[in-house]
Design a protein around this motif. Structure first.
Motif, PDB file in Angstrom:
ATOM      1  N   MET A   1      -5.536  -1.255 -12.788  1.00  0.00           N
ATOM      2  CA  MET A   1      -4.610  -1.003 -11.608  1.00  0.00           C
ATOM      3  C   MET A   1      -3.151   0.360 -12.147  1.00  0.00           C
ATOM      4  O   MET A   1      -2.307   0.776 -11.620  1.00  0.00           O
ATOM      5  CB  MET A   1      -3.136  -2.763 -12.293  1.00  0.00           C
ATOM      6  CG  MET A   1      -1.772  -2.436 -11.380  1.00  0.00           C
ATOM      7  SD  MET A   1      -1.304  -4.444 -11.659  1.00  0.00           S
ATOM      8  CE  MET A   1       0.002  -3.902 -11.822  1.00  0.00           C
ATOM      9  N   SER A   2      -3.407   0.782 -13.506  1.00  0.00           N
ATOM     10  CA  SER A   2      -2.572   2.035 -12.945  1.00  0.00           C
ATOM     11  C   SER A   2      -3.758   2.982 -12.570  1.00  0.00           C
ATOM     12  O   SER A   2      -2.761   4.352 -11.875  1.00  0.00           O
ATOM     13  CB  SER A   2      -3.174   2.515 -14.813  1.00  0.00           C
ATOM     14  OG  SER A   2      -4.196   2.719 -15.294  1.00  0.00           O
ATOM     15  N   GLY A   3      -4.191   2.795 -12.117  1.00  0.00           N
ATOM     16  CA  GLY A   3      -4.585   3.512 -11.291  1.00  0.00           C
ATOM     17  C   GLY A   3      -4.224   3.660 -10.158  1.00  0.00           C
ATOM     18  O   GLY A   3      -4.245   5.159  -8.747  1.00  0.00           O
ATOM     19  N   LEU A   4      -4.398   2.660  -9.279  1.00  0.00           N
ATOM     20  CA  LEU A   4      -3.211   2.691  -8.277  1.00  0.00           C
ATOM     21  C   LEU A   4      -2.122   3.319  -8.292  1.00  0.00           C
ATOM     22  O   LEU A   4      -1.392   3.598  -7.423  1.00  0.00           O
ATOM     23  CB  LEU A   4      -3.019   1.174  -7.708  1.00  0.00           C
ATOM     24  CG  LEU A   4      -2.417   0.686  -6.263  1.00  0.00           C
ATOM     25  CD1 LEU A   4      -3.137   1.642  -5.017  1.00  0.00           C
ATOM     26  CD2 LEU A   4      -2.086  -0.370  -6.374  1.00  0.00           C
ATOM     27  N   LEU A   5      -1.370   2.799  -9.306  1.00  0.00           N
ATOM     28  CA  LEU A   5      -0.362   3.595  -9.374  1.00  0.00           C
ATOM     29  C   LEU A   5       0.345   4.751  -9.754  1.00  0.00           C
ATOM     30  O   LEU A   5       1.195   5.431  -9.406  1.00  0.00           O
ATOM     31  CB  LEU A   5       0.742   3.120 -11.057  1.00  0.00           C
ATOM     32  CG  LEU A   5       1.780   3.141 -11.118  1.00  0.00           C
ATOM     33  CD1 LEU A   5       3.071   3.077 -10.809  1.00  0.00           C
ATOM     34  CD2 LEU A   5       2.128   2.828 -12.631  1.00  0.00           C
ATOM     35  N   LEU A   6      -0.666   5.553 -10.538  1.00  0.00           N
ATOM     36  CA  LEU A   6      -0.876   6.879 -10.573  1.00  0.00           C
ATOM     37  C   LEU A   6      -1.120   7.397  -9.260  1.00  0.00           C
ATOM     38  O   LEU A   6      -0.610   8.971  -8.285  1.00  0.00           O
ATOM     39  CB  LEU A   6      -2.205   7.335 -11.691  1.00  0.00           C
ATOM     40  CG  LEU A   6      -2.322   8.465 -11.804  1.00  0.00           C
ATOM     41  CD1 LEU A   6      -0.773   9.569 -12.282  1.00  0.00           C
ATOM     42  CD2 LEU A   6      -4.006   9.422 -12.681  1.00  0.00           C
ATOM     43  N   GLU A   7      -2.238   7.088  -8.290  1.00  0.00           N
ATOM     44  CA  GLU A   7      -2.345   7.440  -6.682  1.00  0.00           C
ATOM     45  C   GLU A   7      -1.552   7.773  -5.903  1.00  0.00           C
ATOM     46  O   GLU A   7      -0.420   8.252  -5.535  1.00  0.00           O
ATOM     47  CB  GLU A   7      -3.181   7.211  -6.506  1.00  0.00           C
ATOM     48  CG  GLU A   7      -4.080   7.519  -4.687  1.00  0.00           C
ATOM     49  CD  GLU A   7      -4.893   6.154  -4.625  1.00  0.00           C
ATOM     50  OE1 GLU A   7      -5.344   5.964  -2.724  1.00  0.00           O
ATOM     51  OE2 GLU A   7      -6.069   5.998  -5.406  1.00  0.00           O
ATOM     52  N   ARG A   8      -0.500   6.549  -6.201  1.00  0.00           N
ATOM     53  CA  ARG A   8       1.231   6.561  -5.963  1.00  0.00           C
ATOM     54  C   ARG A   8       1.588   7.231  -6.043  1.00  0.00           C
ATOM     55  O   ARG A   8       2.692   7.151  -4.910  1.00  0.00           O
ATOM     56  CB  ARG A   8       1.275   4.942  -5.360  1.00  0.00           C
ATOM     57  CG  ARG A   8       0.739   3.571  -5.500  1.00  0.00           C
ATOM     58  CD  ARG A   8       1.445   3.159  -3.646  1.00  0.00           C
ATOM     59  NE  ARG A   8       0.344   2.409  -2.910  1.00  0.00           N
ATOM     60  CZ  ARG A   8       0.568   1.408  -2.557  1.00  0.00           C
ATOM     61  NH1 ARG A   8       1.659   1.279  -2.534  1.00  0.00           N
ATOM     62  NH2 ARG A   8      -0.605   0.947  -1.854  1.00  0.00           N
ATOM     63  N   LEU A   9       2.096   7.663  -7.067  1.00  0.00           N
ATOM     64  CA  LEU A   9       3.634   8.843  -8.018  1.00  0.00           C
ATOM     65  C   LEU A   9       2.533  10.400  -7.547  1.00  0.00           C
ATOM     66  O   LEU A   9       3.913  10.763  -7.230  1.00  0.00           O
ATOM     67  CB  LEU A   9       2.906   8.527  -9.582  1.00  0.00           C
ATOM     68  CG  LEU A   9       3.839   7.106  -9.377  1.00  0.00           C
ATOM     69  CD1 LEU A   9       3.616   7.637 -11.688  1.00  0.00           C
ATOM     70  CD2 LEU A   9       4.923   7.578  -9.650  1.00  0.00           C
ATOM     71  N   GLN A  10       1.129  10.234  -7.152  1.00  0.00           N
ATOM     72  CA  GLN A  10       0.620  11.688  -6.669  1.00  0.00           C
ATOM     73  C   GLN A  10       1.331  11.925  -5.083  1.00  0.00           C
ATOM     74  O   GLN A  10       1.863  13.112  -4.729  1.00  0.00           O
ATOM     75  CB  GLN A  10      -1.242  11.667  -7.029  1.00  0.00           C
ATOM     76  CG  GLN A  10      -0.856  11.628  -8.609  1.00  0.00           C
ATOM     77  CD  GLN A  10      -2.068  11.849  -8.743  1.00  0.00           C
ATOM     78  OE1 GLN A  10      -2.905  11.746  -8.382  1.00  0.00           O
ATOM     79  NE2 GLN A  10      -2.680  12.338  -9.871  1.00  0.00           N
ATOM     80  N   GLU A  11       0.606  10.356  -5.069  1.00  0.00           N
ATOM     81  CA  GLU A  11       1.189  10.706  -3.763  1.00  0.00           C
ATOM     82  C   GLU A  11       2.811  10.606  -3.152  1.00  0.00           C
ATOM     83  O   GLU A  11       2.902  11.234  -1.647  1.00  0.00           O
ATOM     84  CB  GLU A  11       1.082   9.779  -2.518  1.00  0.00           C
ATOM     85  CG  GLU A  11       1.040   9.329  -1.211  1.00  0.00           C
ATOM     86  CD  GLU A  11       0.456   7.755  -0.491  1.00  0.00           C
ATOM     87  OE1 GLU A  11       1.187   7.683   0.465  1.00  0.00           O
ATOM     88  OE2 GLU A  11      -0.123   7.678  -0.429  1.00  0.00           O
ATOM     89  N   ARG A  12       3.299   9.863  -4.237  1.00  0.00           N
ATOM     90  CA  ARG A  12       5.032  10.067  -3.509  1.00  0.00           C
ATOM     91  C   ARG A  12       5.302  12.158  -4.070  1.00  0.00           C
ATOM     92  O   ARG A  12       6.148  11.958  -3.038  1.00  0.00           O
ATOM     93  CB  ARG A  12       5.820   9.638  -4.454  1.00  0.00           C
ATOM     94  CG  ARG A  12       7.551   9.590  -4.784  1.00  0.00           C
ATOM     95  CD  ARG A  12       7.891   8.595  -5.358  1.00  0.00           C
ATOM     96  NE  ARG A  12       7.760   9.418  -6.679  1.00  0.00           N
ATOM     97  CZ  ARG A  12       8.617   8.818  -7.831  1.00  0.00           C
ATOM     98  NH1 ARG A  12       9.268   8.709  -8.103  1.00  0.00           N
ATOM     99  NH2 ARG A  12       7.843  10.435  -9.244  1.00  0.00           N
ATOM    100  N   ASP A  13       4.793  12.272  -5.152  1.00  0.00           N
ATOM    101  CA  ASP A  13       5.147  13.764  -4.923  1.00  0.00           C
ATOM    102  C   ASP A  13       5.046  14.384  -3.905  1.00  0.00           C
ATOM    103  O   ASP A  13       5.467  15.543  -3.860  1.00  0.00           O
ATOM    104  CB  ASP A  13       4.864  14.180  -6.890  1.00  0.00           C
ATOM    105  CG  ASP A  13       4.763  13.536  -8.017  1.00  0.00           C
ATOM    106  OD1 ASP A  13       6.222  12.937  -8.077  1.00  0.00           O
ATOM    107  OD2 ASP A  13       4.459  12.937  -9.169  1.00  0.00           O
TER     108      ASP A  13
END
Length: 121
Positions: A1-13
């Motif tokens: 789940m943290s991997g998905l969250l990290l991926e989404r934050l990078q995408e947002r950035d």
């Protein structure tokens, strides 16, 4: 789940970086009116609204007055119709009396003529 969250934050950035590159300066529409012009326009519209409200109230007052005048005229028409009917009845009665008087007078004259004829014979 943290991997998905990290991926989404990078995408947002990444999206935010692209967005900031496209719009580095704040977008200001040169055609947009200034605050002073907006306030002036608002004041003018408020003034026009007040003017229209006064005009509406004046028209309502005029309409009310005309309605009263119409009601008064209708009352006058009814009164005059009643008076006309009464005068018509009086005229018919007077005509009947006149016709009766004429008939009596003609009868009297006829009797006098008959008496004169009888005396001459």
């Amino acid at each position: 789940m943290s991997g998905l969250l990290l991926e989404r934050l990078q995408e947002r950035d990444s999206i935010e970086k692209n967005f900031s590159e496209l719009f580095s300066e704040p977008f200001v529409d040169q055609k947009a009116p200034s605050r002073k012009a907006s306030e002036d326009q608002l004041a003018a519209l408020k003034s026009e609204l007040e003017s229209k409200d006064r005009e509406i109230s004046d028209l309502k007052a005029t309409l009310k007055l005309k309605s009263k005048d119409t009601e008064h005229l209708n009352d006058e028409i009814i009164t005059l119709n009643i008076e006309n009917n009464l005068l018509e009845e009086r005229l018919n009665k007077t005509k009947a009396e006149y016709d009766e008087i004429v008939q009596r007078w003609l009868k009297k004259v006829q009797q006098e003529a008959n008496v004169m004829n009888d005396t001459l014979k």
